[in-house]
Design a protein around this motif. Structure first.
Motif, PDB file in Angstrom:
ATOM      1  N   MET A   1       0.703  -1.171   0.174  1.00 49.80           N
ATOM      2  CA  MET A   1       0.080   0.081   0.108  1.00 49.80           C
ATOM      3  C   MET A   1       1.041   1.237   0.112  1.00 49.80           C
ATOM      4  N   THR A   2       0.635   2.035  -0.981  1.00 51.06           N
ATOM      5  CA  THR A   2       1.544   3.345  -1.046  1.00 51.06           C
ATOM      6  C   THR A   2       1.002   4.368  -0.194  1.00 51.06           C
ATOM      7  N   THR A   3       1.888   5.411   0.222  1.00 50.03           N
ATOM      8  CA  THR A   3       1.532   6.560   1.207  1.00 50.03           C
ATOM      9  C   THR A   3       0.163   7.228   0.940  1.00 50.03           C
ATOM     10  N   LEU A   4      -0.029   7.152  -0.566  1.00 49.90           N
ATOM     11  CA  LEU A   4      -1.215   7.897  -0.888  1.00 49.90           C
ATOM     12  C   LEU A   4      -2.299   7.152  -0.861  1.00 49.90           C
ATOM     13  N   GLU A   5      -2.432   6.063  -0.848  1.00 48.49           N
ATOM     14  CA  GLU A   5      -3.290   4.937  -0.538  1.00 48.49           C
ATOM     15  C   GLU A   5      -3.669   4.911   0.832  1.00 48.49           C
ATOM     16  N   ILE A   6      -2.574   4.855   1.699  1.00 49.17           N
ATOM     17  CA  ILE A   6      -2.771   5.074   3.167  1.00 49.17           C
ATOM     18  C   ILE A   6      -3.520   6.388   3.676  1.00 49.17           C
ATOM     19  N   MET A   7      -2.980   7.607   3.005  1.00 51.61           N
ATOM     20  CA  MET A   7      -3.630   8.891   3.262  1.00 51.61           C
ATOM     21  C   MET A   7      -5.391   8.753   2.704  1.00 51.61           C
ATOM     22  N   THR A   8      -5.425   8.364   1.598  1.00 51.71           N
ATOM     23  CA  THR A   8      -6.864   7.994   1.164  1.00 51.71           C
ATOM     24  C   THR A   8      -7.844   7.366   2.009  1.00 51.71           C
ATOM     25  N   ALA A   9      -7.129   6.154   2.551  1.00 54.28           N
ATOM     26  CA  ALA A   9      -7.882   5.283   3.445  1.00 54.28           C
ATOM     27  C   ALA A   9      -8.293   6.063   4.718  1.00 54.28           C
ATOM     28  N   VAL A  10      -7.393   6.615   5.414  1.00 57.10           N
ATOM     29  CA  VAL A  10      -7.546   7.593   6.526  1.00 57.10           C
ATOM     30  C   VAL A  10      -8.769   8.438   6.152  1.00 57.10           C
ATOM     31  N   ASN A  12     -11.112   8.494   3.986  1.00 55.60           N
ATOM     32  CA  ASN A  12     -12.279   7.784   3.869  1.00 55.60           C
ATOM     33  C   ASN A  12     -12.882   7.233   4.998  1.00 55.60           C
ATOM     34  N   GLY A  13     -11.932   7.167   6.172  1.00 54.55           N
ATOM     35  CA  GLY A  13     -12.464   6.536   7.439  1.00 54.55           C
ATOM     36  C   GLY A  13     -12.232   4.895   7.568  1.00 54.55           C
ATOM     37  N   THR A  14     -11.574   4.520   6.544  1.00 53.13           N
ATOM     38  CA  THR A  14     -11.511   2.744   6.448  1.00 53.13           C
ATOM     39  C   THR A  14     -10.177   2.383   7.288  1.00 53.13           C
ATOM     40  N   MET A  15      -9.287   3.451   7.647  1.00 58.56           N
ATOM     41  CA  MET A  15      -8.007   3.474   8.356  1.00 58.56           C
ATOM     42  C   MET A  15      -8.019   4.641   9.538  1.00 58.56           C
ATOM     43  N   THR A  16      -7.592   4.104  10.665  1.00 56.57           N
ATOM     44  CA  THR A  16      -7.315   5.146  11.602  1.00 56.57           C
ATOM     45  C   THR A  16      -6.044   5.812  11.435  1.00 56.57           C
ATOM     46  N   GLU A  17      -5.888   6.940  12.076  1.00 58.71           N
ATOM     47  CA  GLU A  17      -4.707   7.706  11.854  1.00 58.71           C
ATOM     48  C   GLU A  17      -3.422   6.863  12.530  1.00 58.71           C
ATOM     49  N   ALA A  18      -3.761   6.160  13.737  1.00 62.24           N
ATOM     50  CA  ALA A  18      -2.843   5.302  14.283  1.00 62.24           C
ATOM     51  C   ALA A  18      -2.324   4.060  13.342  1.00 62.24           C
ATOM     52  N   GLU A  19      -3.204   3.467  12.836  1.00 65.94           N
ATOM     53  CA  GLU A  19      -3.044   2.540  11.925  1.00 65.94           C
ATOM     54  C   GLU A  19      -2.041   2.864  10.728  1.00 65.94           C
ATOM     55  N   ALA A  20      -2.583   4.205  10.398  1.00 67.38           N
ATOM     56  CA  ALA A  20      -1.833   4.826   9.126  1.00 67.38           C
ATOM     57  C   ALA A  20      -0.331   4.957   9.510  1.00 67.38           C
ATOM     58  N   ALA A  21      -0.213   5.597  10.525  1.00 63.73           N
ATOM     59  CA  ALA A  21       1.282   6.021  11.040  1.00 63.73           C
ATOM     60  C   ALA A  21       2.074   4.727  11.304  1.00 63.73           C
ATOM     61  N   GLN A  22       1.437   3.599  11.846  1.00 61.81           N
ATOM     62  CA  GLN A  22       2.121   2.220  12.007  1.00 61.81           C
ATOM     63  C   GLN A  22       2.384   1.788  10.716  1.00 61.81           C
ATOM     64  N   ARG A  23       1.698   1.618   9.644  1.00 60.69           N
ATOM     65  CA  ARG A  23       1.845   1.041   8.554  1.00 60.69           C
ATOM     66  C   ARG A  23       2.811   1.807   7.785  1.00 60.69           C
ATOM     67  N   MET A  24       2.776   3.131   7.687  1.00 57.01           N
ATOM     68  CA  MET A  24       4.011   4.152   7.324  1.00 57.01           C
ATOM     69  C   MET A  24       5.354   3.937   7.857  1.00 57.01           C
ATOM     70  N   GLU A  25       5.335   3.898   9.142  1.00 57.90           N
ATOM     71  CA  GLU A  25       6.586   3.486   9.902  1.00 57.90           C
ATOM     72  C   GLU A  25       7.213   2.152   9.519  1.00 57.90           C
ATOM     73  N   ALA A  26       6.388   1.181   9.121  1.00 55.52           N
ATOM     74  CA  ALA A  26       6.824  -0.013   8.834  1.00 55.52           C
ATOM     75  C   ALA A  26       7.591  -0.298   7.593  1.00 55.52           C
ATOM     76  N   GLN A  27       6.830   0.722   6.698  1.00 51.75           N
ATOM     77  CA  GLN A  27       7.250   0.888   5.264  1.00 51.75           C
ATOM     78  C   GLN A  27       8.807   1.312   5.047  1.00 51.75           C
ATOM     79  N   THR A  28       8.731   2.474   5.884  1.00 51.08           N
ATOM     80  CA  THR A  28       9.929   3.233   5.890  1.00 51.08           C
ATOM     81  C   THR A  28      11.148   2.573   6.497  1.00 51.08           C
ATOM     82  N   ALA A  29      10.839   1.554   7.624  1.00 49.89           N
ATOM     83  CA  ALA A  29      11.719   0.759   8.034  1.00 49.89           C
ATOM     84  C   ALA A  29      12.378  -0.211   7.305  1.00 49.89           C
ATOM     85  N   GLU A  30      11.426  -0.712   6.483  1.00 52.65           N
ATOM     86  CA  GLU A  30      11.489  -1.797   5.562  1.00 52.65           C
ATOM     87  C   GLU A  30      12.431  -1.180   4.153  1.00 52.65           C
TER      88      GLU A  30
END
Length: 94
Positions: A1-10, A12-30
Protein backbone atom coordinates in the motif's frame (compact mmCIF):
# COMPACT_ATOMS: atom_id res chain seq x y z
CA UNK A 1 0.00 0.00 0.00
CA UNK A 2 1.45 3.36 -1.04
CA UNK A 3 1.52 6.47 1.13
CA UNK A 4 -1.18 8.00 -1.03
CA UNK A 5 -3.39 4.94 -0.57
CA UNK A 6 -2.87 5.06 3.19
CA UNK A 7 -3.75 8.75 3.30
CA UNK A 8 -6.87 8.10 1.20
CA UNK A 9 -7.91 5.27 3.54
CA UNK A 10 -7.60 7.61 6.53
CA UNK A 11 -9.58 10.30 4.73
CA UNK A 12 -12.31 7.77 3.86
CA UNK A 13 -12.42 6.48 7.42
CA UNK A 14 -11.41 2.92 6.54
CA UNK A 15 -8.18 3.26 8.51
CA UNK A 16 -7.39 5.12 11.73
CA UNK A 17 -4.56 7.62 11.93
CA UNK A 18 -2.74 5.33 14.36
CA UNK A 19 -2.97 2.41 11.93
CA UNK A 20 -1.78 4.63 9.10
CA UNK A 21 1.18 5.90 11.11
CA UNK A 22 2.11 2.35 12.07
CA UNK A 23 1.91 1.13 8.48
CA UNK A 24 3.91 4.07 7.12
CA UNK A 25 6.58 3.60 9.80
CA UNK A 26 6.84 -0.09 8.93
CA UNK A 27 7.21 0.77 5.24
CA UNK A 28 9.94 3.30 6.00
CA UNK A 29 11.80 0.80 8.18
CA UNK A 30 11.60 -1.82 5.43
CA UNK A 31 12.92 0.64 2.83
CA UNK A 32 15.85 1.53 5.07
CA UNK A 33 16.65 -2.15 5.65
CA UNK A 34 16.48 -2.79 1.91
CA UNK A 35 18.87 0.04 1.11
CA UNK A 36 21.30 -1.06 3.81
CA UNK A 37 21.17 -4.70 2.71
CA UNK A 38 21.75 -3.99 -0.96
CA UNK A 39 24.09 -1.06 -1.24
CA UNK A 40 25.97 -0.01 1.89
CA UNK A 41 29.53 -1.25 2.30
CA UNK A 42 32.60 -0.43 4.39
CA UNK A 43 36.23 -0.17 3.40
CA UNK A 44 39.46 1.47 4.51
CA UNK A 45 40.14 4.62 2.50
CA UNK A 46 43.50 5.47 0.97
CA UNK A 47 44.22 7.77 3.94
CA UNK A 48 43.26 5.17 6.55
CA UNK A 49 39.75 6.34 7.30
CA UNK A 50 36.57 4.29 7.44
CA UNK A 51 34.66 4.80 4.23
CA UNK A 52 30.95 4.00 3.94
CA UNK A 53 29.77 3.62 0.37
CA UNK A 54 26.13 3.58 -0.71
CA UNK A 55 24.54 6.09 1.63
CA UNK A 56 24.92 9.08 -0.64
CA UNK A 57 26.26 9.94 -4.03
CA UNK A 58 29.78 10.21 -2.62
CA UNK A 59 31.27 8.05 0.16
CA UNK A 60 31.19 9.19 3.79
CA UNK A 61 34.68 8.93 5.27
CA UNK A 62 35.58 9.49 8.91
CA UNK A 63 38.51 8.38 11.03
CA UNK A 64 38.17 5.61 13.61
CA UNK A 65 38.15 8.06 16.52
CA UNK A 66 35.27 9.98 14.92
CA UNK A 67 33.20 6.80 14.50
CA UNK A 68 33.98 5.85 18.10
CA UNK A 69 32.55 9.21 19.24
CA UNK A 70 29.42 8.66 17.13
CA UNK A 71 29.10 5.09 18.42
CA UNK A 72 29.28 6.42 21.98
CA UNK A 73 26.42 8.79 21.16
CA UNK A 74 24.19 5.98 19.81
CA UNK A 75 21.52 6.29 22.53
CA UNK A 76 21.52 10.09 22.33
CA UNK A 77 21.12 9.95 18.54
CA UNK A 78 18.18 7.53 18.84
CA UNK A 79 16.49 9.76 21.44
CA UNK A 80 17.09 12.83 19.27
CA UNK A 81 15.56 11.13 16.24
CA UNK A 82 12.52 10.02 18.25
CA UNK A 83 12.05 13.50 19.75
CA UNK A 84 12.33 15.20 16.34
CA UNK A 85 10.61 12.58 14.17
CA UNK A 86 7.97 15.02 12.96
CA UNK A 87 10.62 17.44 11.70
CA UNK A 88 12.98 14.90 10.13
CA UNK A 89 12.61 13.33 6.69
CA UNK A 90 13.96 10.14 5.24
CA UNK A 91 15.56 9.87 1.86
CA UNK A 92 12.89 9.90 -0.85
CA UNK A 93 10.34 11.85 1.20
CA UNK A 94 9.46 15.43 0.48
Amino acid sequence: MTTLEIMTAVKNGTMTEAEAAQRMEAQTAEKVKEVVRKKVSLKVSAKGGIQIDGLRRFPVTLYRSEYEIIDGMRDDIRKFIEANKSRLVTKGEE
